[in-house]
Design an enzyme around this catalytic site. Structure first.
Site, PDB file in Angstrom:
ATOM      1  N   LYS A   1      14.278   7.132   2.750  1.00 18.32           N
ATOM      2  CA  LYS A   1      15.243   6.751   3.782  1.00 18.32           C
ATOM      3  C   LYS A   1      15.126   5.259   4.062  1.00 18.32           C
ATOM      4  O   LYS A   1      14.045   4.670   3.905  1.00 18.32           O
ATOM      5  CB  LYS A   1      15.030   7.561   5.066  1.00 18.32           C
ATOM      6  CG  LYS A   1      13.803   7.189   5.870  1.00 18.32           C
ATOM      7  CD  LYS A   1      13.903   7.675   7.320  1.00 18.32           C
ATOM      8  CE  LYS A   1      12.827   6.953   8.153  1.00 18.32           C
ATOM      9  NZ  LYS A   1      12.952   7.100   9.573  1.00 18.32           N
TER      10      LYS A   1
ATOM     11  N   LYS B   1      12.614   0.632   8.684  1.00 12.22           N
ATOM     12  CA  LYS B   1      12.115  -0.719   8.904  1.00 12.22           C
ATOM     13  C   LYS B   1      10.688  -0.867   8.387  1.00 12.22           C
ATOM     14  O   LYS B   1      10.285  -1.946   7.980  1.00 12.22           O
ATOM     15  CB  LYS B   1      12.189  -1.100  10.384  1.00 12.22           C
ATOM     16  CG  LYS B   1      11.288  -0.279  11.285  1.00 12.22           C
ATOM     17  CD  LYS B   1      11.288  -0.843  12.676  1.00 12.22           C
ATOM     18  CE  LYS B   1      10.295  -0.111  13.555  1.00 12.22           C
ATOM     19  NZ  LYS B   1      10.625   1.303  13.778  1.00 12.22           N
TER      20      LYS B   1
ATOM     21  N   LYS C   1       2.995   7.910   9.777  1.00 13.07           N
ATOM     22  CA  LYS C   1       2.745   6.649  10.471  1.00 13.07           C
ATOM     23  C   LYS C   1       1.261   6.376  10.659  1.00 13.07           C
ATOM     24  O   LYS C   1       0.815   5.237  10.578  1.00 13.07           O
ATOM     25  CB  LYS C   1       3.482   6.619  11.812  1.00 13.07           C
ATOM     26  CG  LYS C   1       4.989   6.537  11.617  1.00 13.07           C
ATOM     27  CD  LYS C   1       5.733   6.155  12.865  1.00 13.07           C
ATOM     28  CE  LYS C   1       7.213   5.990  12.500  1.00 13.07           C
ATOM     29  NZ  LYS C   1       8.073   5.652  13.617  1.00 13.07           N
TER      30      LYS C   1
HETATM   31  N1  AQP Z   1      17.655   5.959   7.313  1.00 11.44           N
HETATM   32  C1  AQP Z   1      18.141   6.572   8.377  1.00 11.44           C
HETATM   33  N2  AQP Z   1      19.228   7.377   8.268  1.00 11.44           N
HETATM   34  C2  AQP Z   1      19.754   8.002   9.355  1.00 11.44           C
HETATM   35  N3  AQP Z   1      19.242   7.861  10.595  1.00 11.44           N
HETATM   36  C3  AQP Z   1      18.161   7.083  10.754  1.00 11.44           C
HETATM   37  N4  AQP Z   1      17.434   6.741  11.840  1.00 11.44           N
HETATM   38  C4  AQP Z   1      16.436   5.908  11.462  1.00 11.44           C
HETATM   39  N5  AQP Z   1      16.492   5.690  10.143  1.00 11.44           N
HETATM   40  C5  AQP Z   1      17.558   6.402   9.672  1.00 11.44           C
HETATM   41  C6  AQP Z   1      17.720   7.194  13.197  1.00 11.44           C
HETATM   42  O1  AQP Z   1      17.793   6.073  14.053  1.00 11.44           O
HETATM   43  C7  AQP Z   1      17.462   6.472  15.385  1.00 11.44           C
HETATM   44  C8  AQP Z   1      16.532   5.471  15.999  1.00 11.44           C
HETATM   45  O2  AQP Z   1      15.301   5.601  15.366  1.00 11.44           O
HETATM   46  P1  AQP Z   1      13.972   4.960  15.814  1.00 11.44           P
HETATM   47  O3  AQP Z   1      14.038   4.372  17.140  1.00 11.44           O
HETATM   48  O4  AQP Z   1      12.912   5.931  15.472  1.00 11.44           O
HETATM   49  O5  AQP Z   1      14.032   3.800  14.847  1.00 11.44           O
HETATM   50  P2  AQP Z   1      12.977   3.350  13.964  1.00 11.44           P
HETATM   51  O6  AQP Z   1      11.731   4.140  14.116  1.00 11.44           O
HETATM   52  O7  AQP Z   1      12.999   1.912  14.229  1.00 11.44           O
HETATM   53  O8  AQP Z   1      13.626   3.686  12.574  1.00 11.44           O
HETATM   54  P3  AQP Z   1      12.847   3.648  11.282  1.00 11.44           P
HETATM   55  O9  AQP Z   1      13.380   2.574  10.450  1.00 11.44           O
HETATM   56  O10 AQP Z   1      12.910   5.032  10.777  1.00 11.44           O
HETATM   57  O11 AQP Z   1      11.395   3.243  11.714  1.00 11.44           O
HETATM   58  P4  AQP Z   1      10.088   3.604  10.989  1.00 11.44           P
HETATM   59  O12 AQP Z   1      10.140   2.929   9.656  1.00 11.44           O
HETATM   60  O13 AQP Z   1       9.051   3.034  11.893  1.00 11.44           O
HETATM   61  O14 AQP Z   1      10.048   5.082  10.886  1.00 11.44           O
HETATM   62  C9  AQP Z   1      16.845   7.863  15.262  1.00 11.44           C
HETATM   63  O15 AQP Z   1      17.766   8.815  15.724  1.00 11.44           O
HETATM   64  C10 AQP Z   1      16.607   8.029  13.781  1.00 11.44           C
HETATM   65  O16 AQP Z   1      16.720   9.367  13.380  1.00 11.44           O
END
Ligand code: AQP
Length: 332
Positions: A195, A198, A112
């Site tokens: 994965k 977002k 990040k």
């Molecule tokens: N692709 C995924 N597969 C399984 N689990 C996932 N999680 C996120 N992506 C996947 C799980 O969702 C929960 C909430 O995560 P968060 O609040 O960290 O959500 P996020 O950061 O908005 O998810 P992103 O898309 O992964 O964000 P970025 O791109 O910013 O890193 C967690 O339990 C996570 O494991």
């Protein structure tokens, strides 16, 4: 009853399919068997720049989606992280226990912060995992239902809990990750080697649960597969097809083996068309329910206030114990 805790960021507006299948779906199931605490982690969200009005709206939107997904405030404690100040307070104690080197090894921070450009990441983004440690330890959680990407942060939580207990005496429950193998990592529909996320996924690779259902159907139908024709679960050689089978299986409750049998001899197009339909059937009522909760912000806010009160009762007790163990002089 064993206790679980987990959180989700209110950053993107809509939850995506990875959030739901990897985490939120398990939360809904666990509220029946566990003493469950779930929160919208707005303090985590501000580790990267947020528009204040949008953050507020997205925090309500996240809570509405959690309720729409099936969380029931009668069966779990649902709250907003910043409503419970003990999170930030225990995080400070944990910041003073964590090593700079061990925090530097967190891969999510590396990923990040790289996106923010050298030197631009906030100190908050660096200590994000330590705030997460506090989130979990405050509730003495036994298990933490999350996706695979959070495993390292749960390991850090275990290390710091053990370090604190070793140094100051038994205080914190050492939590275990609760990660379901099948849905631990949902992959991007356009690039099944990464994965679904977002920030890293392209719009076509990311299924937002609040998208127009026809947009969702289109994304499923244009998912990347492979040049072979066999519909078989094989993550190594057929990551795209395997991801679709995982999603299909989880949303319908049918086994992968049953799906493989049903689609034997059929084309990828047939699988995608059927899965698109399954997705539409799932997101259509989800969107409607989310909107219902949003239409009544007073009820939503009071429900969150009640959740915060319940959470605070537990968090305050743990924090007081931790303060005392560390040797902070109590205020008279
Ligand atoms: N692709 C995924 N597969 C399984 N689990 C996932 N999680 C996120 N992506 C996947 C799980 O969702 C929960 C909430 O995560 P968060 O609040 O960290 O959500 P996020 O950061 O908005 O998810 P992103 O898309 O992964 O964000 P970025 O791109 O910013 O890193 C967690 O339990 C996570 O494991």
């Amino acid at each position: 009853r064993p206790r679980v805790l987990s959180g989700i960021q209110p950053t993107a507006g809509s939850f995506h399919l990875g959030n739901y299948l990897g985490a939120v779906r398990q939360w809904v199931a666990l509220q029946e068997s566990h003493d469950a605490f779930y929160m919208v982690v707005d303090l985590h969200a501000i580790t990267v720049p947020q528009d204040p009005a949008e953050l507020r709206a997205n925090t309500r939107l996240a809570a509405a989606q959690l309720l729409a997904a099936g969380l029931d405030p009668e069966h779990c404690t649902l709250f907003v992280q910043s409503h419970v100040p003990e999170h930030a307070q225990l995080a400070w104690i944990m910041n003073c226990l964590a090593g700079f080197g061990e925090a530097s090894r967190m891969t999510q921070f590396k990923d990040k912060s790289a996106k923010q450009g050298a030197g631009n990441a906030t100190v908050g983004l660096f200590t994000y995992p330590i705030l997460q440690v506090a989130d979990i330890l405050l509730y003495q959680a036994h298990q933490v239902p999350v996706g695979e990407d959070q495993r390292q942060h749960i390991e850090l939580t275990r290390d710091l809990a053990e370090r604190f207990n070793g140094r100051f005496g038994e205080t914190f429950t050492v939590p275990a990750p609760y990660i379901l193998k099948e849905t631990a990592k949902i992959y991007d529909l356009q690039d099944p080697s990464i994965k679904m996320s977002k920030s890293a996924s392209t719009p076509k690779g990311l299924i937002n649960l609040l998208d127009e259902p026809k947009t969702t159907a289109k994304k499923v139908k244009s998912a990347v597969t492979d040049t072979d024709t066999v519909i078989k679960y094989d993550t190594e050689n057929k990551p795209g097809v395997s991801n679709l089978l995982t999603i299909y299986s989880t949303l319908t409750g049918r086994t992968i083996a049953a799906l493989e049998a049903e689609y034997e001899g059929k084309m990828y197009g047939a699988l995608k068309t059927d899965l698109a339909e399954v997705m539409v059937e799932f997101v259509t009522p989800f969107r409607a329910r989310t909107q219902q909760y949003l239409d009544d912000p007073e009820t939503l806010d009071s429900l969150l206030a009640k959740g915060a009160e319940k959470a605070r009762a537990v968090a305050a007790e743990t924090l007081a114990t931790a303060y005392d163990k560390v040797g902070l002089l109590p205020a008279k």
